[in-house]
Scaffold this motif. Structure first.
Motif, PDB file in Angstrom:
ATOM      1  N   ALA A 132     -10.646  19.667 -15.612  1.00 21.54           N
ATOM      2  CA  ALA A 132     -10.539  18.495 -14.614  1.00 21.54           C
ATOM      3  C   ALA A 132      -9.488  18.548 -13.684  1.00 21.54           C
ATOM      4  N   LEU A 133      -8.233  19.010 -14.044  1.00 20.88           N
ATOM      5  CA  LEU A 133      -7.108  19.155 -13.143  1.00 20.88           C
ATOM      6  C   LEU A 133      -7.538  20.246 -11.956  1.00 20.88           C
ATOM      7  N   ILE A 134      -8.268  21.384 -12.507  1.00 17.98           N
ATOM      8  CA  ILE A 134      -8.523  22.458 -11.487  1.00 17.98           C
ATOM      9  C   ILE A 134      -9.443  21.739 -10.728  1.00 17.98           C
ATOM     10  N   LEU A 135     -10.653  21.151 -11.081  1.00 20.16           N
ATOM     11  CA  LEU A 135     -11.886  20.615 -10.209  1.00 20.16           C
ATOM     12  C   LEU A 135     -11.132  19.477  -9.052  1.00 20.16           C
ATOM     13  N   LEU A 136     -10.090  18.781  -9.892  1.00 16.03           N
ATOM     14  CA  LEU A 136      -9.586  17.713  -8.750  1.00 16.03           C
ATOM     15  C   LEU A 136      -8.801  18.430  -7.791  1.00 16.03           C
ATOM     16  N   THR A 137      -8.074  19.528  -8.061  1.00 18.24           N
ATOM     17  CA  THR A 137      -7.261  20.116  -7.222  1.00 18.24           C
ATOM     18  C   THR A 137      -8.178  20.973  -6.071  1.00 18.24           C
ATOM     19  N   ARG A 138      -9.094  21.393  -6.558  1.00 17.76           N
ATOM     20  CA  ARG A 138     -10.136  21.978  -5.449  1.00 17.76           C
ATOM     21  C   ARG A 138     -10.607  20.827  -4.504  1.00 17.76           C
ATOM     22  N   LEU A 139     -11.195  19.740  -5.209  1.00 20.48           N
ATOM     23  CA  LEU A 139     -11.595  18.769  -4.352  1.00 20.48           C
ATOM     24  C   LEU A 139     -10.691  18.056  -3.401  1.00 20.48           C
ATOM     25  N   LEU A 140      -9.445  17.942  -3.735  1.00 22.59           N
ATOM     26  CA  LEU A 140      -8.253  17.343  -3.042  1.00 22.59           C
ATOM     27  C   LEU A 140      -7.996  18.432  -1.868  1.00 22.59           C
ATOM     28  N   SER A 141      -8.061  19.877  -1.976  1.00 21.48           N
ATOM     29  CA  SER A 141      -7.733  20.830  -1.093  1.00 21.48           C
ATOM     30  C   SER A 141      -8.867  20.869  -0.163  1.00 21.48           C
TER      31      SER A 141
END
Length: 243
Positions: free
Chosen positions: A65-74
């Motif tokens: 979830a952290l990785i997916l959230l980071t990609r989304l925010l990026s």
């Protein structure tokens, strides 16, 4: 997740630091209230021991979830921004050229940190490859023991002989090295264009000596332009028919 140089994405790094800071803060608070030992040995460890599979799934799911959230925010924050090419952090960046001046993606280029990380032989070969990219003929790396001041040779379309000596020193090249090159480049090798390359530039006495004896010095700014795609003669301001 990772930048091209292998470093962690800045946003992900910030989130990881934030989670770590919160965890440390909680532990400090529990320690200040004298409950930290109970929290670690009883509450946390007891939860893991009683539910090992659920604990593993929760940790794994949190990381995903952290990785997916980071990609989304990026993606959201990076949309619409212009592209820049960065080298060393203490140097000015080189922004993307306009479409009419954009460098062909198939054209050989190097970043300065790539050149700095090469071996001495690799640096010489990179300079030879850049000459070949620019259309010089008979490009050859000849550096080694007993090279008498020549690392790379080539000819342009006008038949002029280029003799290059490549210095990958961490410090600016001194006048003594330039004087030795002057003693062999023209007299021994017959260079029409004697060129010395200094990855980190030259001392002022070296520059003064080169100007007096009409030697061509390529310091860090010129090397950066050449490595990023400009023709060598354009960088040096020499008229040519090689292009």
């Amino acid at each position: 997740m990772f930048d091209e140089d292998g470093s962690l994405d800045p946003l992900l790094k910030f989130l990881l630091y934030a989670v770590l800071a919160l965890a440390i803060g909680k532990m400090l608070w529990e320690w200040l209230t004298e409950d930290v030992s109970r929290w670690i040995t009883v509450d946390l460890w007891g939860l893991i021991a009683d539910h090992p599979w659920w604990t593993g799934l929760i940790v794994f799911g949190a990381l995903v979830a952290l990785i997916l959230l980071t990609r989304l925010l990026s993606f959201l924050f990076g949309a619409g921004t212009s592209t820049h090419v960065y080298d060393d952090p203490d140097e000015d960046y080189v922004s993307s050229a306009p479409p009419s001046e954009a460098v062909d993606p198939d054209v050989l280029t190097f970043k300065m940190k790539q050149l700095a990380a090469m071996s001495a032989t690799g640096f010489e070969q990179a300079c030879a490859d850049l000459l070949a990219r620019d259309g010089f003929r008979g490009t050859r790396r000849v550096g080694g023991a007993g090279d008498l001041g020549v690392d790379v040779t080539a000819r342009d379309d006008d038949g002029r002989l280029l003799i290059l000596q490549c210095k990958q020193y961490q410090n600016p090249v001194g006048s003594g090295h330039v004087q030795k090159f002057n003693g062999t480049a023209r007299l021994h090798h017959g260079a029409d264009l004697p060129i010395m390359i200094g990855l980190n530039g030259f001392t002022q006495p070296a520059v003064d000596f080169a100007q007096h004896h009409q030697l061509i010095l390529i310091g860090r700014p010129e090397l950066k332009k050449w490595a990023h795609g400009q023709h060598l003669y354009d960088v040096l301001g020499i008229e040519n028919s090689t292009q």
